[in-house]
Design an enzyme around this catalytic site. Structure first.
Site, PDB file in Angstrom:
ATOM      1  CG  LEU A  63      -1.995  -1.118   1.258  1.00 33.74           C
ATOM      2  CD1 LEU A  63      -2.834  -1.009   2.518  1.00 33.74           C
ATOM      3  CD2 LEU A  63      -2.882  -1.124   0.022  1.00 33.74           C
ATOM      4  CB  CYS A  64       4.070   2.176   0.077  1.00 30.38           C
ATOM      5  SG  CYS A  64       4.937   0.609  -0.130  1.00 30.38           S
ATOM      6  N   GLY A  65       2.336   2.387  -3.185  1.00 34.20           N
ATOM      7  CA  GLY A  65       2.621   2.662  -4.587  1.00 34.20           C
ATOM      8  C   GLY A  65       3.671   1.720  -5.156  1.00 34.20           C
TER       9      GLY A  65
END
Length: 301
Positions: A66-68
């Protein structure tokens, strides 16, 4: 998650900013001392430059998603470097740091992994020392001839870059060759950048640090230079690895904050679009019912 990441990234950013002056000054001092002692017969195992047959890559990623593209960008950089080493005919091994890289390399049967290191949240000197001990053991025993860090450099809250940084050996000129005399430094190495001179490839050191003055000729070492280097090199390893861990964490939290911000904006936009579609359908249904009532009334009359 955006608020949680925003609260944590401030602490991580301060750790990166506060730690940079010490690590940069330490590296500059070590390079200056090492360069001054080139004419002396000094035997420090971590400064020995030998023909490169095997390279160790310390790949640092995050523990969560969930951090690109944060984790995938580092892994892609490591895979690119591995392909480059294979093209040069060199052997390699990987020290994987972080759950994401551990999960990735554990599924790669064709990649030699020396050790898997689990992340412990906020980086500490203890975690950095554990990795430094592995690196020290591999280099001193001549199992590897070069050690490189692959991590994400923190630039700002909206920008971070995956980089490759030479950790060992501590080379004054920044040129490390294989047994055939070919330069094995990465093209995008943060310390040593490949350039061209008179149409031929050459290696130059990228002077990104504040330059320190030369050692005074009046300065005398009370201890043997070998003892001084032996005492400072473990500190150098620990500080460089700790800095890489801190920069990677700051980059991860900033990337997660931006990713969650984008997700929130997309959710708001999606809600707005769905509301418009819902209102149109509702209005069309109401209009249709009114038309049916009017048509029925006209039929009765």
């Amino acid at each position: 998650m955006k608020l949680v990441a925003a609260a944590k990234v401030r602490r991580a950013q301060e750790a990166v900013i506060n730690g940079r002056p010490f690590t940069e000054a330490l590296v500059e001092l070590l390079y200056t001392i090492n360069e001054s002692l080139q004419c002396d017969d000094v035997d420090c195992p971590l400064t020995v430059i030998r023909p490169v047959k095997k390279v160790a890559l310390v790949v640092i990623t995050g523990d969560r998603g969930l951090c690109g593209s944060f984790n995938s960008a580092v892994i892609k950089k490591a895979e690119s470097r591995i392909s480059n080493l294979k093209g040069l005919g060199l052997d390699y091994t990987v020290i994987s740091v972080g759950k994401k890289s551990n999960s990735y390399f554990s599924r790669k049967d064709d990649v030699s992994v020396e050790r898997f290191v689990e992340g412990v949240g906020f980086p500490t000197a203890k975690e950095a020392q554990m990795i430094a001990d592995d690196v020290f053991s591999l280099f001193v025993t001549e199992e590897v001839d070069k050690v490189e860090l692959v991590y994400t450099k923190f630039v700002s809250l909206v920008k971070s870059d995956p980089v490759i940084r030479t950790l060992l050996p501590l080379s004054v000129r920044g040129e490390v060759f294989d047994v055939n005399g070919n330069c094995v430094d990465a093209v995008e190495d943060e310390l040593f950048m490949l350039t061209t001179k008179e149409g031929k490839l050459a290696v130059e050191r990228d002077k990104v640090r504040v330059e320190g003055g030369p050692i005074s000729p009046l300065m005398q070492f009370e201890q043997d230079p070998v003892q001084i280097l032996d005492a400072m090199m473990p500190l150098y390893l620990n500080s460089q690895i700790l800095r890489a861990l801190q920069e990677s964490l700051a980059s991860e939290l900033a990337a997660r904050m931006n990713a969650m911000s984008n997700a929130t904006d997309n959710a708001v936009e999606l809600k707005k679009n769905l509301s418009i579609v819902y209102n149109r359908e509702r209005q069309a249904k109401i209009t249709g019912e009114i038309l049916e009532i009017v048509a029925g009334a006209e039929a009765l009359t």
